[in-house]
Design an enzyme around this catalytic site. Structure first.
Site, PDB file in Angstrom:
ATOM      1  N   SER A  50       0.817  -1.215   0.000  1.00 25.30           N
ATOM      2  CA  SER A  50       0.000   0.000   0.000  1.00 25.30           C
ATOM      3  C   SER A  50       0.848   1.261   0.000  1.00 25.30           C
ATOM      4  O   SER A  50       1.995   1.264   0.450  1.00 25.30           O
ATOM      5  CB  SER A  50      -0.901   0.038   1.242  1.00 25.30           C
ATOM      6  OG  SER A  50      -1.720  -1.096   1.281  1.00 25.30           O
TER       7      SER A  50
HETATM    8  N1  SAH Z   1       0.053  -5.492   4.049  1.00 23.35           N
HETATM    9  C1  SAH Z   1       0.841  -5.778   2.862  1.00 23.35           C
HETATM   10  C2  SAH Z   1       0.126  -5.496   1.567  1.00 23.35           C
HETATM   11  C3  SAH Z   1      -0.910  -6.468   1.338  1.00 23.35           C
HETATM   12  S1  SAH Z   1      -1.496  -6.707  -0.292  1.00 23.35           S
HETATM   13  C4  SAH Z   1       2.160  -5.086   2.885  1.00 23.35           C
HETATM   14  O1  SAH Z   1       2.444  -4.330   3.835  1.00 23.35           O
HETATM   15  O2  SAH Z   1       2.944  -5.307   1.969  1.00 23.35           O
HETATM   16  C5  SAH Z   1      -2.752  -7.843   0.168  1.00 23.35           C
HETATM   17  C6  SAH Z   1      -2.266  -9.213   0.487  1.00 23.35           C
HETATM   18  O3  SAH Z   1      -3.362  -9.956   0.976  1.00 23.35           O
HETATM   19  C7  SAH Z   1      -1.727  -9.965  -0.718  1.00 23.35           C
HETATM   20  O4  SAH Z   1      -0.423 -10.389  -0.477  1.00 23.35           O
HETATM   21  C8  SAH Z   1      -2.689 -11.147  -0.845  1.00 23.35           C
HETATM   22  O5  SAH Z   1      -2.075 -12.325  -1.300  1.00 23.35           O
HETATM   23  C9  SAH Z   1      -3.204 -11.293   0.572  1.00 23.35           C
HETATM   24  N2  SAH Z   1      -4.473 -11.991   0.740  1.00 23.35           N
HETATM   25  C10 SAH Z   1      -5.572 -11.962  -0.064  1.00 23.35           C
HETATM   26  N3  SAH Z   1      -6.533 -12.745   0.436  1.00 23.35           N
HETATM   27  C11 SAH Z   1      -6.048 -13.315   1.572  1.00 23.35           C
HETATM   28  C12 SAH Z   1      -6.574 -14.233   2.528  1.00 23.35           C
HETATM   29  N4  SAH Z   1      -7.773 -14.754   2.412  1.00 23.35           N
HETATM   30  N5  SAH Z   1      -5.787 -14.574   3.572  1.00 23.35           N
HETATM   31  C13 SAH Z   1      -4.534 -14.064   3.724  1.00 23.35           C
HETATM   32  N6  SAH Z   1      -3.989 -13.222   2.840  1.00 23.35           N
HETATM   33  C14 SAH Z   1      -4.732 -12.816   1.788  1.00 23.35           C
END
Ligand code: SAH
Length: 252
Positions: A99
């Site tokens: 993000s």
């Molecule tokens: N917080 C992260 C950015 C996240 S992007 C950072 O600081 O870099 C969103 C992430 O959520 C992605 O990596 C995606 O694979 C994950 N995601 C999506 N659905 C999910 C689920 N059901 N359980 C765990 N992770 C999930």
């Protein structure tokens, strides 16, 4: 009498250095001197915090201090490193994104947690958000569904010494029941509907910060009260979708 030029400069530098050591500056970083490259990254972080984060109204000193300290450039792929402190999200592989710095700061502030708190994160991604919380002395339990990102984030966090960030690989739909209740839950992928197990794992008085929606998403804060849950919308946002069990339920 005026001191001779070089002597004056030397005395002056020594005096500034002595004062600098007292107030923790003078090119020192945890007792070690910082190389020019690190100095440059640090300056970029300072600018990121003042121009993108404080300027938009984030005030929590603990959040600002953490954002000034965590080395975001070490959480992005090498070919995007130069853009690490820009005012935008960045790709982290597997079609996922880290993000925008302001959104990380805002979500962290909205959690309203103090050092010693226990937080659940769904969507570890690069591990950056988990590091921002760990740097605030928060114990983080973070779940990532994509194995490659999960393994990479686990090693980045370990290499950088964020021992209070614990990562689990799998679907975050069911939360982390063994560690519940949590003093805060932060979800960084957007479901259309909030998973019930996550609501159940929120401690009374605690906040869940979560983007909700499909194409149009709202960043929401859900607070658990003695009577149930209170909900408010903060701003429109754009996150990658939450996948796994929640998606299967949504298409049913
Ligand atoms: N917080 C992260 C950015 C996240 S992007 C950072 O600081 O870099 C969103 C992430 O959520 C992605 O990596 C995606 O694979 C994950 N995601 C999506 N659905 C999910 C689920 N059901 N359980 C765990 N992770 C999930």
């Amino acid at each position: 009498m005026k001191p001779h030029g070089p002597v004056y400069t030397l005395l002056c530098t020594t005096a500034v250095c002595a004062a600098g050591v007292l107030i923790g500056s003078c090119n020192s970083h945890g007792g070690q001197s910082m190389n020019p490259e690190e100095q440059d990254w640090k300056m970029q972080r300072e600018q990121m915090v003042s121009q993108q984060i404080e300027a938009r109204g984030v005030k929590d000193p603990l959040v600002l201090e953490s954002m000034r300290g965590v080395q975001r450039h070490l959480f992005v792929p090498e070919n995007f490193r130069d853009a690490a402190y820009h005012d935008s999200p960045l790709p982290i592989g597997d079609g996922q994104t880290i993000s925008q710095p302001y959104i990380v700061a805002l979500m962290t502030e909205l959690l309203e947690v103090s050092p010693g708190a226990k937080v659940l994160e769904i969507g570890t991604g690069s591990g950056y958000q988990a590091a921002v919380l760990a740097a605030m002395e928060v114990e983080v339990h973070s779940i990532e569904i994509r194995p490659r990102l999960c393994e990479h984030a686990t090693s980045t966090l370990a290499e950088l010494g964020y021992a209070s960030a614990h990562v689990r690989c799998g679907d975050g739909y069911g939360g982390w029941p063994e560690e519940a209740p949590f003093d805060g839950i932060i979800v960084t992928a957007a479901p259309e509907r909030i998973p019930d197990p996550l609501l159940e794992q929120l401690a009374e008085g605690a906040n869940m910060v979560i983007p909700v929606g499909d194409f149009y998403q709202e960043l929401k804060v859900i607070t658990r009260t003695p009577e149930g849950f209170e909900e408010r919308s903060v701003i429109p946002v754009r996150f990658v979708p939450m996948t796994g069990e929640i998606e299967r339920q949504e298409t049913r």
